[in-house]
Design a protein around this motif. Sequence first.
Motif, PDB file in Angstrom:
ATOM      1  N   LYS A   1       0.808  -1.233   0.000  1.00  0.00           N
ATOM      2  CA  LYS A   1       0.000   0.000   0.000  1.00  0.00           C
ATOM      3  C   LYS A   1       0.833   1.271   0.000  1.00  0.00           C
ATOM      4  N   GLU A   2       1.955   1.249   0.719  1.00  0.00           N
ATOM      5  CA  GLU A   2       2.721   2.484   0.895  1.00  0.00           C
ATOM      6  C   GLU A   2       4.144   2.343   0.381  1.00  0.00           C
ATOM      7  N   GLU A   3       4.591   3.379  -0.285  1.00  0.00           N
ATOM      8  CA  GLU A   3       5.977   3.408  -0.742  1.00  0.00           C
ATOM      9  C   GLU A   3       6.876   3.646   0.476  1.00  0.00           C
ATOM     10  N   PRO A   4       7.949   2.870   0.645  1.00  0.00           N
ATOM     11  CA  PRO A   4       8.787   3.085   1.823  1.00  0.00           C
ATOM     12  C   PRO A   4       9.613   4.371   1.718  1.00  0.00           C
ATOM     13  N   ALA A   5       9.631   5.125   2.791  1.00  0.00           N
ATOM     14  CA  ALA A   5      10.486   6.320   2.831  1.00  0.00           C
ATOM     15  C   ALA A   5      11.913   5.874   3.159  1.00  0.00           C
ATOM     16  N   GLY A   6      12.867   6.703   2.865  1.00  0.00           N
ATOM     17  CA  GLY A   6      14.260   6.363   3.170  1.00  0.00           C
ATOM     18  C   GLY A   6      14.523   6.383   4.665  1.00  0.00           C
ATOM     19  N   GLN A   7      15.156   5.336   5.168  1.00  0.00           N
ATOM     20  CA  GLN A   7      15.570   5.295   6.569  1.00  0.00           C
ATOM     21  C   GLN A   7      17.086   5.298   6.630  1.00  0.00           C
ATOM     22  N   THR A   8      17.629   6.008   7.582  1.00  0.00           N
ATOM     23  CA  THR A   8      19.071   6.003   7.765  1.00  0.00           C
ATOM     24  C   THR A   8      19.419   5.007   8.858  1.00  0.00           C
ATOM     25  N   VAL A   9      20.271   4.054   8.525  1.00  0.00           N
ATOM     26  CA  VAL A   9      20.728   3.042   9.481  1.00  0.00           C
ATOM     27  C   VAL A   9      22.253   3.107   9.486  1.00  0.00           C
ATOM     28  N   GLY A  10      22.811   3.703  10.498  1.00  0.00           N
ATOM     29  CA  GLY A  10      24.259   3.933  10.526  1.00  0.00           C
ATOM     30  C   GLY A  10      24.632   4.878   9.403  1.00  0.00           C
ATOM     31  N   GLU A  11      25.565   4.432   8.559  1.00  0.00           N
ATOM     32  CA  GLU A  11      25.989   5.254   7.411  1.00  0.00           C
ATOM     33  C   GLU A  11      25.161   4.932   6.163  1.00  0.00           C
ATOM     34  N   ARG A  12      24.200   4.055   6.317  1.00  0.00           N
ATOM     35  CA  ARG A  12      23.459   3.529   5.176  1.00  0.00           C
ATOM     36  C   ARG A  12      22.105   4.202   5.039  1.00  0.00           C
ATOM     37  N   GLN A  13      21.606   4.250   3.821  1.00  0.00           N
ATOM     38  CA  GLN A  13      20.222   4.650   3.616  1.00  0.00           C
ATOM     39  C   GLN A  13      19.510   3.506   2.915  1.00  0.00           C
ATOM     40  N   VAL A  14      18.336   3.153   3.423  1.00  0.00           N
ATOM     41  CA  VAL A  14      17.614   2.011   2.865  1.00  0.00           C
ATOM     42  C   VAL A  14      16.139   2.384   2.715  1.00  0.00           C
ATOM     43  N   PHE A  15      15.571   1.975   1.580  1.00  0.00           N
ATOM     44  CA  PHE A  15      14.166   2.256   1.297  1.00  0.00           C
ATOM     45  C   PHE A  15      13.389   0.962   1.454  1.00  0.00           C
ATOM     46  N   CYS A  16      13.049   0.653   2.693  1.00  0.00           N
ATOM     47  CA  CYS A  16      12.346  -0.596   3.017  1.00  0.00           C
ATOM     48  C   CYS A  16      11.580  -0.385   4.315  1.00  0.00           C
ATOM     49  N   HIS A  17      10.348  -0.906   4.371  1.00  0.00           N
ATOM     50  CA  HIS A  17       9.574  -0.779   5.613  1.00  0.00           C
ATOM     51  C   HIS A  17      10.186  -1.613   6.736  1.00  0.00           C
ATOM     52  N   PHE A  18      10.805  -2.732   6.364  1.00  0.00           N
ATOM     53  CA  PHE A  18      11.369  -3.650   7.363  1.00  0.00           C
ATOM     54  C   PHE A  18      12.799  -4.031   6.982  1.00  0.00           C
ATOM     55  N   PRO A  19      13.767  -3.122   7.203  1.00  0.00           N
ATOM     56  CA  PRO A  19      15.149  -3.458   6.837  1.00  0.00           C
ATOM     57  C   PRO A  19      15.628  -4.734   7.530  1.00  0.00           C
ATOM     58  N   LEU A  20      16.355  -5.563   6.810  1.00  0.00           N
ATOM     59  CA  LEU A  20      16.830  -6.847   7.344  1.00  0.00           C
ATOM     60  C   LEU A  20      17.671  -6.639   8.595  1.00  0.00           C
ATOM     61  N   GLY A  21      17.397  -7.430   9.609  1.00  0.00           N
ATOM     62  CA  GLY A  21      18.204  -7.375  10.828  1.00  0.00           C
ATOM     63  C   GLY A  21      17.904  -6.170  11.691  1.00  0.00           C
ATOM     64  N   GLU A  22      16.969  -5.299  11.258  1.00  0.00           N
ATOM     65  CA  GLU A  22      16.690  -4.073  12.024  1.00  0.00           C
ATOM     66  C   GLU A  22      15.334  -4.134  12.724  1.00  0.00           C
ATOM     67  N   ARG A  23      14.646  -5.271  12.586  1.00  0.00           N
ATOM     68  CA  ARG A  23      13.297  -5.330  13.152  1.00  0.00           C
ATOM     69  C   ARG A  23      13.293  -5.132  14.675  1.00  0.00           C
TER      70      ARG A  23
END
Length: 333
Positions: A306-328
């Motif tokens: 339903k929704e486009e994932p917004a960019g999340q910053t994880v450390g030095e990384r940027q990821v466009f995912c609602h549920f980044p792997l290993g970050e749940r």
Amino acid sequence: MNSREGQKVLLEAKHLVKEFPAGGTRKNPQVVHAVTDVNLTIYEGETLALVGESGCGKSTLGRVLIRLIEPTGGDILYEGQSIVGMREAAFARLRRQMQIIFQDPYASLNPRMSVKEIIGEPLLTYGMRDKREREVRVRELMKEVGIAQEFYNRYPHQFSGGQRQRIGIARAIALNPKLIICDEPVSALDVSIQSQVLNLLKDLQEKYGLTYLFISHDLSVVKFIADRVCVMFLGKICEIGDTDSLYEKPLHPYTRFLMNAIPKADPRLRSQEKELLSGEIPSPVNPPFGCRFHTRCPYAKDICRKEEPAGQTVGERQVFCHFPLGERKSGLH
């Protein structure tokens, strides 16, 4: 995008869009969504790799960034200056600072031109009228890329693929550019030749402080040459980050699938069960709603459809995912 300590931004894409007409009717025209809402920063002196499957829009993005193709929307800043819509006369001064090395060394060289004409053409175009001066510069460039001087008057069909690509590289560096788009520059070459060309690119980068946008689908090549990696799927960025951390711990499911597809050198590791991508790549004419990857993602939930994932910053990384792997567990939802 993340700021990097002390590094100057050379080129920046802001909400970049590129669409191509794809038929349809007058009332309902169809378009290929080749690049959709891309934000990207390229820092001076780095090699940023753009990776993804064929048809994900990476070559189109590379060409749009240096205005070989005009964007449909968004902006491109080169050294802080917008180049979208810039008049050709004003842009000509900047164009010489942006060059491209093409994928196919057979198709990208004019068969009717000799080596001296191919490498000398940009010099002539940008005002080096003196024939003797041009010859000296062409011979310098041939030496720089490892083409023997006695081949000065030869034609492309007299060279191997690796030598042709070296000629293409000499042509690209002739005007002392700052940015070079390397569009799959070794994919048409034998594996034994690939490493020679990659080492040449690295040496030239060090010598001249070049900045590369390195487009490739070969992740083992990317690991060797790139400082940062940007993963694309169906015209959008999935993940962007430093090469080592991205390879070590992919955060986007698509990145992990790409990593799983890299052939393993150690035969004992080959038999390990690997998750591989299933299903067809969705059509760029009619991309899925929500996250574009959800139709192929085993972790997709309702929100992904339903929704486009917004960019999340994880450390030095940027990821466009609602549920980044290993970050749940960290509460990133």
